[in-house]
Write an enzyme that holds these catalytic residues in place. Sequence first.
Site, short mmCIF file in Angstrom:
data_model
loop_
_atom_site.label_atom_id
_atom_site.label_comp_id
_atom_site.label_asym_id
_atom_site.label_seq_id
_atom_site.Cartn_x
_atom_site.Cartn_y
_atom_site.Cartn_z
CG ASP A 61 46.82 44.49 -24.24
OD1 ASP A 61 45.79 45.15 -23.99
OD2 ASP A 61 47.39 43.76 -23.42
CG ASP B 37 44.03 48.09 -21.08
OD1 ASP B 37 44.56 47.25 -20.35
OD2 ASP B 37 43.96 49.31 -20.82
CD GLU C 211 42.02 44.86 -17.79
OE1 GLU C 211 42.86 44.65 -16.91
OE2 GLU C 211 41.90 45.98 -18.34
CG HIS D 47 49.78 42.60 -17.23
ND1 HIS D 47 48.62 42.04 -17.72
CD2 HIS D 47 49.66 43.93 -17.39
CE1 HIS D 47 47.83 43.00 -18.18
NE2 HIS D 47 48.44 44.15 -17.99
CG ASP D 48 47.15 44.47 -14.52
OD1 ASP D 48 48.20 45.12 -14.67
OD2 ASP D 48 46.21 44.46 -15.34
C1 GLC Z 1 44.73 47.49 -17.67
C2 GLC Z 1 46.07 46.81 -17.77
C3 GLC Z 1 47.01 47.43 -16.79
C4 GLC Z 1 47.15 48.89 -17.11
C5 GLC Z 1 45.78 49.57 -17.15
C6 GLC Z 1 45.87 50.92 -17.77
O1 GLC Z 1 44.10 47.22 -16.47
O2 GLC Z 1 45.93 45.43 -17.59
O3 GLC Z 1 48.27 46.82 -16.79
O4 GLC Z 1 47.98 49.52 -16.17
O5 GLC Z 1 44.86 48.85 -17.91
O6 GLC Z 1 46.05 50.80 -19.15
#
Ligand code: GLC
Length: 548
Positions: free
Chosen positions: A108, A210, A273, A334-335
């Site tokens: 990541d 991310d 993402e 995970h979100d």
């Molecule tokens: C992304 C991650 C999330 C995190 C956010 C801030 O959306 O998937 O889990 O809290 O970024 O880094």
Amino acid sequence: MPTPLDRKPTMIGEWWQVFAIYQVYPRSFQDSNHDGTGDLQGIISRLAHFIELGVGTIWLSPVFTSPMADFGYDISDYRGIDPLFGTMHDFHELLAACHSAGLKVLLDLVPNHTSAQHPWFLESRMALNNPKRDWFLWRDPSPGGGPPNNWISQFGGSGWEYDVKTGQYYYHTFLKEQPDLNWHNPEVREAIHDVMRFWLEHGVDGFRADAIWYLLKDEQFRNNPQNPNFRPGEPPQQALIPLYTADHPDIHAIIRGMRRVVDEFPKRVLLGEIYLPIERIMAYYGRDLDGTHFPFNFSLLETKWEARVIARLISEYEAALPRGGWPNWVLGNHDRPRIATRVGPDQARIAAMLLLTLRGTPTIYYGDEIGLVNVPIEPSQVQDPFEKNVPGLGLGRDGVRTPMQWDATANAGFTSAQPWLPVSDDYETRNVGCQRDDPATIYNLYRRLIATRRQRLSLSIGCYRPIAAAGDLLLFVRQHEDERTLVALNFGSEPLAASFAQPLQGQILMSTFTDRASEAVNGEVSLRPHEGLMIDVAIGSEIPPSTI
Ligand code: GLC
């Protein structure tokens, strides 16, 4: 141990197109040192799981040095492994073990923000004229005092935090412990490129980047417009339209720069993402496919679970893809809520068949292969800062990050200590160990689906053709040369039959239940409640439009 490559001797397509990705949330996968939190040695000890399941790529959520305000998405040393997870030595061991088993490893990459404890930020906040001042987004208070503009944080409240020492505010898209880097600054770009090279030189196969649609913000710091559709009680981050804080038109040049770094190394990938509507994520492939290898396609995470809605979504996504752009599909992460909770246990099996028969790289979130559900979290157990900042709206993510359930022993075999989040109550019956022995379980369904996908080029690289969607029935075909796989999914609890203008000839390859493999199809296709079928269509047999 057979490697995924051994099981597919003739691979056509790049590894990142053909292999299913499995997302590991390291805190919750396997604890090896009895502290209640998962770690790298734990992952190493579970390597056989990836092989048994049949996935080819694992993506690790962040394992870098972090104060853990956002559980690793707040990084204080991009080049270090957090002691909670182990050491650099452990990381090398994991990487080598994965590679010798034929598995690829994605890390990541968190380029939008650092931790407030990162040395870059500690320096930046020291003085107005510090050389690293411009590495972050500092602004004077507004003329009347208070934050420089109306930008808000994705985790609730203002996106600006006042710093007494220098009398300015800094911007954070997420927590105040996660100050945003200033990607307009070429030194920042170089610094992150160097971080990428560091890990690529160590041999990682690529990155999941991310929050990259947030990387650039408006240089004039204009206020975001109010969202006219916002209603009180909705997630507060939706109150404004993020016109000036997300999806900046120049972002693609930045991503192109990151891609160039990845391309300095052979056979590596950059995945992004990006939570944006389908038509806007496409730009993240890059104009000449020189952006991310693919932006994650999150459309299944939010769709209404109805055959016609999903058929439309697939067609819209396929149609919007740039020429040569490789698709992908995601059911959970995970979100977001667990798929088994969202659609129920019966439809979770349909979802699995859908994920593994659509055109494009499938991503599986750990635990979904055993049908893990969102675990209820008591107020005293809450860990997620999002839930702490914005309580009571159901936004907390702890329930989808609970320990993996390996067996029926205490804490599901995840840890011998108190786990950092509770283990689901169902662990004695829902775990890898007991599901392995029963052919009817969702775990064995996932294994069969992945194996079938590996064996059939129509599924891994074939084209997609919609056939029909009506009521609870979804029908589509995947085809490569003369191999055709018809997929029939029943999204409802009533039996269904799909009939065709001319009788269809073929043979059932597999059902989401355990029986019917090899059953001949001659005419119509019947489906039991919540059943999905894959059918090998006989060479020469037409697939006429379904009359349903
Ligand atoms: C992304 C991650 C999330 C995190 C956010 C801030 O959306 O998937 O889990 O809290 O970024 O880094």
